[in-house]
Motif scaffolding. Structure first.
Motif, PDB file in Angstrom:
ATOM      1  N   TRP A  39      45.118  37.837  34.614  1.00 46.56           N
ATOM      2  CA  TRP A  39      44.558  39.171  34.827  1.00 46.56           C
ATOM      3  C   TRP A  39      44.398  39.876  33.474  1.00 46.56           C
ATOM      4  CZ3 TRP A  39      47.748  42.848  32.806  1.00 46.56           C
ATOM      5  CH2 TRP A  39      49.110  42.537  32.696  1.00 46.56           C
ATOM      6  N   ARG A  95      41.712  38.128  37.868  1.00 41.34           N
ATOM      7  CA  ARG A  95      41.469  39.497  38.346  1.00 41.34           C
ATOM      8  C   ARG A  95      41.325  40.437  37.160  1.00 41.34           C
ATOM      9  NH1 ARG A  95      46.242  40.752  42.548  1.00 41.34           N
ATOM     10  NH2 ARG A  95      45.143  42.753  42.707  1.00 41.34           N
ATOM     11  N   ASP A 141      44.384  51.070  38.485  1.00 36.91           N
ATOM     12  CA  ASP A 141      45.528  50.167  38.518  1.00 36.91           C
ATOM     13  C   ASP A 141      46.516  50.448  37.401  1.00 36.91           C
ATOM     14  OD1 ASP A 141      44.569  48.694  40.752  1.00 36.91           O
ATOM     15  OD2 ASP A 141      43.246  47.533  39.436  1.00 36.91           O
ATOM     16  N   SER A 173      53.168  38.869  37.016  1.00 37.68           N
ATOM     17  CA  SER A 173      51.974  38.594  37.811  1.00 37.68           C
ATOM     18  C   SER A 173      51.235  39.898  38.082  1.00 37.68           C
ATOM     19  CB  SER A 173      52.359  37.945  39.143  1.00 37.68           C
ATOM     20  OG  SER A 173      53.050  38.891  39.961  1.00 37.68           O
ATOM     21  N   ASP A 179      50.337  41.054  40.947  1.00 35.98           N
ATOM     22  CA  ASP A 179      50.943  41.730  42.088  1.00 35.98           C
ATOM     23  C   ASP A 179      52.196  42.489  41.687  1.00 35.98           C
ATOM     24  OD1 ASP A 179      48.984  40.860  43.803  1.00 35.98           O
ATOM     25  OD2 ASP A 179      50.123  39.124  44.523  1.00 35.98           O
ATOM     26  N   ARG A 180      53.021  41.876  40.833  1.00 36.86           N
ATOM     27  CA  ARG A 180      54.225  42.580  40.378  1.00 36.86           C
ATOM     28  C   ARG A 180      53.852  43.781  39.522  1.00 36.86           C
ATOM     29  NH1 ARG A 180      59.254  40.305  36.603  1.00 36.86           N
ATOM     30  NH2 ARG A 180      60.472  42.253  36.705  1.00 36.86           N
ATOM     31  N   THR A 183      52.750  46.519  41.828  1.00 40.25           N
ATOM     32  CA  THR A 183      53.903  47.084  42.529  1.00 40.25           C
ATOM     33  C   THR A 183      54.602  48.110  41.639  1.00 40.25           C
ATOM     34  OG1 THR A 183      54.246  45.086  43.838  1.00 40.25           O
ATOM     35  CG2 THR A 183      56.130  46.539  43.576  1.00 40.25           C
TER      36      THR A 183
END
Length: 343
Positions: free
Chosen positions: A131, A170, A196, A326, A328-329, A332
């Motif tokens: 990413w 991503r 983000d 990652s 996703d982490r 989060t």
């Protein structure tokens, strides 16, 4: 050597040498033009002497094409390869570099970068990143064509469309948001909440009184939308240079640790910010870190090794480096569902 390859290699070397963006952009534009034409048409036009009639092809790029088609290494490429000497990082950064999964700070030609969003994303993916975060400038930085709220919303749609074709890579949405004089952030809070990752940086009044600068930075890093404090001293270590901004580093880093804002380890060779003495104080304060390139062109996306070397030298724990996480982490964390979360 194929002409497109030669043009792109020249652009990459210009980008790494910190040449003015327009110079590298000319070679990347020429490479895109040739790629769209295809090799047979490029050769036909070269033999007919009509190559320079194409939009985006000038005398210098046409000469590179002619030499490449003749089976030669273009003279201009040879010259650059002999002149552009990469900065050699100290040993110790390779281990951290191998753990990195992304980059939280890069620019496109929507602000002051030299290449389109798609080129930046593809280059990041080619380096092995899972990413990367697109962080073009906010409105106040007009010299860098900072994005208005309207342009930023348009960019969000562009990134969403690209991500539909890029899996598993991503491109995350973001901004490098100016910290205003009073510590507020230079973009609509509603829009910042949609992004983000938000990098916050000081770009103006860098010689502000130390106490005022401290208040300014502390307010900014405590903002619930701020995720990363960018190039905290604002220094430039080029020949002409720019001195560090003065502020109470312990107070600023304590605020970062308390609020969960990561301190950026900026890898640009002319920044390498924060300096080692401050980086060690950030480690002692318990902050998170983000090893970023602040890349303004594809050829600068592999600069993270410079930041990794400094991080290793100063004892930055790998588990506190958000660019090893990652996507996703990371999300989060920025969305407020984890320890040290911001929102």
């Amino acid at each position: 050597m194929e002409p497109v390859q030669a043009l792109e290699q020249i652009a990459l070397l210009l980008e790494r040498s910190l040449a003015p963006a327009y110079r590298a952009r000319a070679f990347r534009t020429a490479a895109r033009t040739l790629r769209e034409l295809g090799p047979p048409e490029v050769r036909r036009r070269t033999e007919a002497g009509t190559l320079e009639s194409l939009k985006g092809i000038g005398p210098k790029t046409a000469q590179v094409v002619r030499e490449a088609l003749a089976g030669q290494v273009p003279e201009y490429l040879t010259k650059l390869e002999s002149e552009v000497v990469p900065v050699a990082p100290r040993e110790g950064g390779e281990g951290l570099r191998a753990l990195l999964r992304g980059d939280c700070h890069l620019h496109s030609d929507w602000s002051d970068g030299g290449s389109p969003i798609e080129e930046m994303g593809r280059a990041a993916a080619a380096l092995g990143h899972e990413w990367a975060v697109l962080t073009d400038h906010s409105p106040r930085l007009t010299v860098a064509r900072g994005l208005s709220a309207e342009r930023l919303r348009e960019q969000l749609d562009t990134v969403a469309a690209l991500n539909e074709t890029w899996a598993p890579f991503r491109l995350l949405t973001g901004i490098e948001c100016d910290i205003l004089d009073d510590g507020s952030l230079d973009q609509d809070p509603e829009l910042l909440a949609r992004l983000d990752v938000v990098v916050v940086s000081v770009h103006s009044k860098l010689r502000m009184d130390a106490r005022a600068m401290t208040r300014r930075m502390v307010r900014a890093v405590r903002n619930p939308h701020a995720d990363v404090l960018g190039h905290c001293t604002g220094r430039l270590i080029t020949e002409r240079g720019r001195p560090e901004s003065r502020f109470d580093a312990d107070e600023v880093f304590a605020a970062c640790a308390e609020s969960g804002t990561a301190v950026e380890i900026n890898s640009r060779p002319e920044r390498l910010d924060p300096p080692r003495r401050l980086l060690r104080r950030a480690v002692a304060a318990g902050t998170l870190f983000s090893v970023d390139t602040d890349a303004h062109a594809p050829g600068q996306l592999d600069w993270q090794i410079f930041g990794c070397a400094r991080a290793a030298e100063c004892g930055v724990p790998a588990e506190r480096v958000v660019t090893t996480w990652s996507a996703d982490r990371l999300l989060t964390w920025t969305r407020g569902d984890a320890p040290h979360a911001k929102r």
